[in-house]
Write a protein that holds these residues in place. Sequence first.
Motif, PDB file in Angstrom:
ATOM      1  N   THR B  82       0.804  -1.228   0.000  1.00  0.00           N
ATOM      2  CA  THR B  82       0.000   0.000   0.000  1.00  0.00           C
ATOM      3  C   THR B  82       0.833   1.274   0.000  1.00  0.00           C
ATOM      4  N   PRO B  89      -1.191   1.100  -7.418  1.00  0.00           N
ATOM      5  CA  PRO B  89      -2.499   1.681  -7.725  1.00  0.00           C
ATOM      6  C   PRO B  89      -2.834   1.574  -9.211  1.00  0.00           C
ATOM      7  N   ALA B  93      -6.157  -0.481 -10.157  1.00  0.00           N
ATOM      8  CA  ALA B  93      -7.211   0.247 -10.861  1.00  0.00           C
ATOM      9  C   ALA B  93      -7.512  -0.454 -12.188  1.00  0.00           C
ATOM     10  N   VAL B 125      -5.533  -2.052   7.411  1.00  0.00           N
ATOM     11  CA  VAL B 125      -5.015  -1.221   6.327  1.00  0.00           C
ATOM     12  C   VAL B 125      -5.459  -1.791   4.985  1.00  0.00           C
ATOM     13  N   GLU B 128      -9.213  -1.044   4.092  1.00  0.00           N
ATOM     14  CA  GLU B 128      -9.470   0.295   3.588  1.00  0.00           C
ATOM     15  C   GLU B 128      -8.929   0.441   2.163  1.00  0.00           C
ATOM     16  N   TYR B 129      -7.788  -0.180   1.935  1.00  0.00           N
ATOM     17  CA  TYR B 129      -7.116  -0.039   0.640  1.00  0.00           C
ATOM     18  C   TYR B 129      -7.881  -0.753  -0.476  1.00  0.00           C
ATOM     19  N   ALA B 132     -11.213   0.647  -1.728  1.00  0.00           N
ATOM     20  CA  ALA B 132     -11.141   1.853  -2.551  1.00  0.00           C
ATOM     21  C   ALA B 132     -11.079   1.499  -4.041  1.00  0.00           C
ATOM     22  N   PHE B 133     -10.623   0.282  -4.346  1.00  0.00           N
ATOM     23  CA  PHE B 133     -10.465  -0.088  -5.752  1.00  0.00           C
ATOM     24  C   PHE B 133     -11.658  -0.852  -6.304  1.00  0.00           C
TER      25      PHE B 133
END
Lengths: 150, 212
Positions: B82, B89, B93, B125, B128-129, B132-133
């Motif tokens: 992360t 990312p 994504a 962690v 949450e990470y 988001a994706f």
Amino acid sequence: MMKILIAIVVALWAGASPTLAEESVRVSDAWARASVLASRPVASYLTIESAVEDRLLGVTTPVAGHVMIHAVEKDGDVSRMKHIETLEVPTGERITLAPGGMHLMLMGLQDKLSEGTTFPMTLSFENAGEITVEVSVLGIAAEGPREVSE
Amino acid sequence: MTSGKTTHVRRIRYGLWFLVTIAALVIGGAYFVRTIGVREPPSVTTGEAAIRSEFSLIDHNGNRVTEADFLGRWQLVFFGFTHCPDVCPTTLAYMANVLDRFGGEVERVAPIFITVDPSRDTPEVMAEYVQAFHPKLVGLTGSEAAVAAAAQSFRVYYERMEEETAPDGYLMAHSGHIYLMTPEGRFEDVFREADQSAEDMAVDVLARMNGK
């Protein structure tokens, strides 16, 4: 006649030179991805073009404690981020920092970067001096600033 | 005189046999080398087949999971961390983009993100990470040893690089591959974000899922 010509040349030179100096380095399409989590480094991307050879010496922004220029080194299947101190900007070459390649790594962010906001970033060049651009914060899945228009 | 001649003939005979033996060895050796040479490409395939989905980790909800929990679904597996600002990312994504193109077939797929930086990437962690994706993305972490074993089974390489100015003084280098594993947990193929559009990867994976 000769005097008039010289006057014209001088006038043109005087008029054009400040513009030339300003335009010698162009920084465009500056953007960053929104933060996913707090206190994580964020990558920012942009395009640099210069009419004359120059060198990017450093980058600062009020939103981050430290900005590093990262190149990506491919060693077979493994990509390593390589910290580079300065970035050469050869004459007439367009240098594009883009996802999966060269990028600016913003560290020590006080707050998360939120999509839709902007922040200033100052690039210091050896010859062109300091150039400040507004960086657009795009979504976490953004691939570039032009994807919406394309 | 006669015996001398016989000895001479015998010597020639031995000499000939010696040459035949040498020739046999040379031809046999060449054949052996050729056979090994021919076998080389399949041995590479064996190497890829040796990529296995084997792990015992903690998912982002705090549950212990193994590869058995994902059997029956096609698995898309990516290793990262992360604190990675660019490749991770970008790839996650991209994976989310691929998943969105599966439509209803997304239920047959298990997208998995395994951290190579477990000391910082706790289950909280990771939760949450990954959320988001993509809502389907599963984040896995564990002890350093458990993560190393998982990376080993996928033949994933990663290393810690000391970098004074980086957060906590280090960065991770890693291979940026997305592994496609069959519902039986066998290696099917490997993709890289930069190699094809999300649409092309989705079409390719769907074709394999439907046996085309």
